[in-house]
Design a protein around this motif. Structure first.
Motif, PDB file in Angstrom:
ATOM      1  N   ALA A 251       1.626  -1.163  -0.465  1.00  0.00           N
ATOM      2  CA  ALA A 251       0.157   0.085   0.131  1.00  0.00           C
ATOM      3  C   ALA A 251       1.135   1.474  -0.253  1.00  0.00           C
ATOM      4  O   ALA A 251       0.357   2.016  -0.764  1.00  0.00           O
ATOM      5  CB  ALA A 251      -0.699  -0.314   0.987  1.00  0.00           C
ATOM      6  N   LEU A 252       2.082   1.538   0.778  1.00  0.00           N
ATOM      7  CA  LEU A 252       2.240   2.280   1.062  1.00  0.00           C
ATOM      8  C   LEU A 252       3.210   2.748  -0.559  1.00  0.00           C
ATOM      9  O   LEU A 252       4.062   3.487  -1.107  1.00  0.00           O
ATOM     10  CB  LEU A 252       3.979   2.717   1.836  1.00  0.00           C
ATOM     11  CG  LEU A 252       5.501   3.404   2.434  1.00  0.00           C
ATOM     12  CD1 LEU A 252       4.497   4.851   2.219  1.00  0.00           C
ATOM     13  CD2 LEU A 252       6.009   3.085   3.231  1.00  0.00           C
ATOM     14  N   SER A 253       3.874   1.314  -0.994  1.00  0.00           N
ATOM     15  CA  SER A 253       4.681   1.180  -2.616  1.00  0.00           C
ATOM     16  C   SER A 253       4.265   1.872  -3.239  1.00  0.00           C
ATOM     17  O   SER A 253       3.631   2.657  -4.071  1.00  0.00           O
ATOM     18  CB  SER A 253       4.927   0.046  -2.552  1.00  0.00           C
ATOM     19  OG  SER A 253       6.022   0.226  -3.371  1.00  0.00           O
ATOM     20  N   LEU A 254       2.180   1.686  -3.768  1.00  0.00           N
ATOM     21  CA  LEU A 254       1.299   2.409  -4.347  1.00  0.00           C
ATOM     22  C   LEU A 254       1.550   3.815  -3.839  1.00  0.00           C
ATOM     23  O   LEU A 254       1.263   4.413  -5.040  1.00  0.00           O
ATOM     24  CB  LEU A 254       0.203   1.604  -4.401  1.00  0.00           C
ATOM     25  CG  LEU A 254       0.576   0.018  -5.172  1.00  0.00           C
ATOM     26  CD1 LEU A 254      -0.993  -1.244  -4.621  1.00  0.00           C
ATOM     27  CD2 LEU A 254       0.326   0.032  -6.765  1.00  0.00           C
ATOM     28  N   LEU A 255       1.012   4.527  -2.599  1.00  0.00           N
ATOM     29  CA  LEU A 255       1.205   5.775  -2.243  1.00  0.00           C
ATOM     30  C   LEU A 255       2.404   6.614  -3.077  1.00  0.00           C
ATOM     31  O   LEU A 255       1.961   7.489  -4.185  1.00  0.00           O
ATOM     32  CB  LEU A 255       1.018   5.586  -1.132  1.00  0.00           C
ATOM     33  CG  LEU A 255      -0.455   5.097  -0.383  1.00  0.00           C
ATOM     34  CD1 LEU A 255      -0.892   5.459   0.833  1.00  0.00           C
ATOM     35  CD2 LEU A 255      -1.950   6.506  -1.231  1.00  0.00           C
ATOM     36  N   SER A 256       3.229   5.948  -2.699  1.00  0.00           N
ATOM     37  CA  SER A 256       4.833   6.866  -3.318  1.00  0.00           C
ATOM     38  C   SER A 256       4.528   6.624  -4.466  1.00  0.00           C
ATOM     39  O   SER A 256       5.215   7.785  -4.938  1.00  0.00           O
ATOM     40  CB  SER A 256       5.879   5.788  -2.831  1.00  0.00           C
ATOM     41  OG  SER A 256       5.894   5.657  -1.356  1.00  0.00           O
ATOM     42  N   LEU A 257       4.446   5.228  -5.334  1.00  0.00           N
ATOM     43  CA  LEU A 257       4.742   5.928  -6.748  1.00  0.00           C
ATOM     44  C   LEU A 257       4.117   6.668  -7.206  1.00  0.00           C
ATOM     45  O   LEU A 257       4.434   8.006  -7.854  1.00  0.00           O
ATOM     46  CB  LEU A 257       3.297   4.094  -7.218  1.00  0.00           C
ATOM     47  CG  LEU A 257       4.650   4.149  -8.756  1.00  0.00           C
ATOM     48  CD1 LEU A 257       5.542   4.499  -9.577  1.00  0.00           C
ATOM     49  CD2 LEU A 257       4.140   2.510  -9.191  1.00  0.00           C
ATOM     50  N   ALA A 258       2.262   7.384  -7.029  1.00  0.00           N
ATOM     51  CA  ALA A 258       1.315   7.924  -7.332  1.00  0.00           C
ATOM     52  C   ALA A 258       1.903   9.465  -6.925  1.00  0.00           C
ATOM     53  O   ALA A 258       1.542  10.025  -7.500  1.00  0.00           O
ATOM     54  CB  ALA A 258       0.303   7.476  -6.345  1.00  0.00           C
ATOM     55  N   LEU A 259       2.390   9.453  -5.525  1.00  0.00           N
ATOM     56  CA  LEU A 259       3.230  10.036  -5.807  1.00  0.00           C
ATOM     57  C   LEU A 259       3.804  11.342  -5.593  1.00  0.00           C
ATOM     58  O   LEU A 259       3.934  12.448  -6.379  1.00  0.00           O
ATOM     59  CB  LEU A 259       3.908  10.303  -3.994  1.00  0.00           C
ATOM     60  CG  LEU A 259       4.686  11.937  -3.710  1.00  0.00           C
ATOM     61  CD1 LEU A 259       2.816  12.835  -3.414  1.00  0.00           C
ATOM     62  CD2 LEU A 259       4.510  11.573  -1.584  1.00  0.00           C
ATOM     63  N   VAL A 260       5.253   9.951  -6.533  1.00  0.00           N
ATOM     64  CA  VAL A 260       6.015  10.655  -6.824  1.00  0.00           C
ATOM     65  C   VAL A 260       5.502  10.990  -9.060  1.00  0.00           C
ATOM     66  O   VAL A 260       6.232  12.096  -9.848  1.00  0.00           O
ATOM     67  CB  VAL A 260       7.057  10.143  -7.679  1.00  0.00           C
ATOM     68  CG1 VAL A 260       8.036   9.888  -5.629  1.00  0.00           C
ATOM     69  CG2 VAL A 260       7.032   8.210  -7.628  1.00  0.00           C
ATOM     70  N   LEU A 261       4.123  10.144  -9.182  1.00  0.00           N
ATOM     71  CA  LEU A 261       4.591  10.492 -10.922  1.00  0.00           C
ATOM     72  C   LEU A 261       3.654  12.189 -10.364  1.00  0.00           C
ATOM     73  O   LEU A 261       3.436  12.865 -11.692  1.00  0.00           O
ATOM     74  CB  LEU A 261       3.501   9.419 -11.341  1.00  0.00           C
ATOM     75  CG  LEU A 261       3.924   8.136 -11.287  1.00  0.00           C
ATOM     76  CD1 LEU A 261       3.376   7.043 -11.807  1.00  0.00           C
ATOM     77  CD2 LEU A 261       5.329   8.041 -12.461  1.00  0.00           C
TER      78      LEU A 261
END
Length: 259
Positions: free
Chosen positions: A6-16
Motif C-alpha cells: 500500500a505504501l509503495s503504491l502511494l509513493s509511486l502515485a506521489l512521485v508521478l
C-alpha cells in the motif's frame, strides 16, 4: 507485506503526480532542466509519506524522514539557485531535439518519477517493518553516520565550488581546492554516501537487505549515467584538467598525488 504494498503504491502515485506538475511547470518555463530541482523534492516527499502513514518502527521512519528531507531540501535549493536566470541545460536541449512532447515526458519526467520510486524502496520497506534488535541497532547507527557524513561532504563541496565560480579571477581555471583537491567529484561521492546510509538503516530489519539495488542504482546514476563520467567527458578538453585527473582521485576522496 500488505502495508508495504500500500505504501509503495502511494509513493509511486506521489512521485508521478509530482512529475506531472513538474512537466507543466517545465512547459510554462520553457526549460526541461527544472526537473533537476524536483529530484530531491520527490525523494523527500516519499520519506515524509512513509513517516506519516508507515506502520513500522516509528524511530527509523522519523530518522529517515529527517535525513532525506534535509538532504532533498538543500539539494533542491542549491540546484534552483544555481540554474536561476540561465537557459536550458545543453543535455536536455540535445535530448529534446526532434522529439514530441509525449516522448519528452516519458524520457525525462516519467523516467525520473520511476527512478525516484525505485531509489526510495529502502525507505518504503523500513517504514513497513518492526524495530531493530541487538546487533541490528548498530546498522541503524552506522547508516545515520554514513548519511550525515555524506550530506556534509556534498554540502561543503557545493559551497566551495559555488564560491570558486563566483570569483572572476578563477575564470578558465580548474577547481582543485578544498575537498575538490581530494576527489574530482566530491559532491557525487557525498550524495552516494547518503543513500548507502539510508540502505544500511533499512538493512537493520528483514527484508530491508533485499533493496540493495536501490542504492546501487543511485550510485550508478551518480557515477555513470548522469553524473561523474558524463562530466569528465565534458571537462576533458579544459586546460589543466588532464593534470587534475592525474593528481586527484576520481570519486572516493583520497590525499592528492604529489609531483
Amino acid at each position: 507485506m500488505g502495508d508495504f504494498a500500500a505504501l509503495s503504491l502511494l509513493s509511486l502515485a506521489l512521485v508521478l503526480a509530482l512529475q506531472l506538475l513538474t512537466y507543466a511547470i517545465s512547459r510554462r518555463a520553457g526549460r526541461l532542466s527544472v526537473v533537476d530541482v524536483t529530484w530531491g523534492i520527490g525523494l523527500a516527499l516519499v520519506a515524509l509519506l512513509a513517516a506519516a502513514v508507515g506502520t513500522g518502527d516509528a524511530t527509523r521512519r522519523t530518522l529517515l524522514a529527517v535525513i532525506v528531507v534535509v538532504w532533498g531540501s538543500r539539494l533542491a535549493w542549491h540546484i534552483h539557485r544555481r540554474s536561476r536566470g540561465k537557459g536550458e541545460d545543453p543535455r536536455y536541449a540535445r535530448l529534446a531535439e526532434g522529439r514530441s512532447p509525449a516522448s519528452i515526458f516519458v524520457r525525462v519526467f516519467l523516467t525520473q518519477g520511476l527512478a525516484q520510486w525505485f531509489v526510495s524502496l529502502p525507505i518504503q520497506v523500513s517504514a513497513s517493518t518492526g524495530p531493530p534488535r541487538g546487533f541490528s541497532l548498530a546498522l541503524v547507527v552506522l547508516g545515520v553516520v554514513v548519511s550525515v557524513v555524506g550530506m556534509t561532504i556534498e554540502a561543503v563541496a557545493d559551497r566551495q565550488l559555488a564560491a570558486f565560480k563566483a570569483d572572476p579571477a578563477n575564470r578558465g581555471t580548474i577547481m582543485d581546492r578544498g575537498v575538490w583537491g581530494w576527489s574530482r567529484h566530491p559532491n557525487y561521492f557525498g550524495d552516494s554516501c547518503v543513500w548507502v546510509g539510508v540502505y544500511l538503516v533499512a538493512c537493520a530489519v528483514w527484508p530491508g537487505v533485499l533493496t540493495v539495488l536501490s542504492p546501487a542504482a543511485m550510485v550508478w546514476f551518480l557515477v555513470v549515467a548522469t553524473g561523474a563520467r558524463l562530466l569528465e567527458r565534458h571537462m576533458a578538453d579544459r586546460p589543466g584538467y588532464a593534470d587534475y585527473q592525474r593528481r586527484t582521485s576520481f570519486f572516493v576522496p583520497l590525499p592528492p598525488k604529489k609531483g
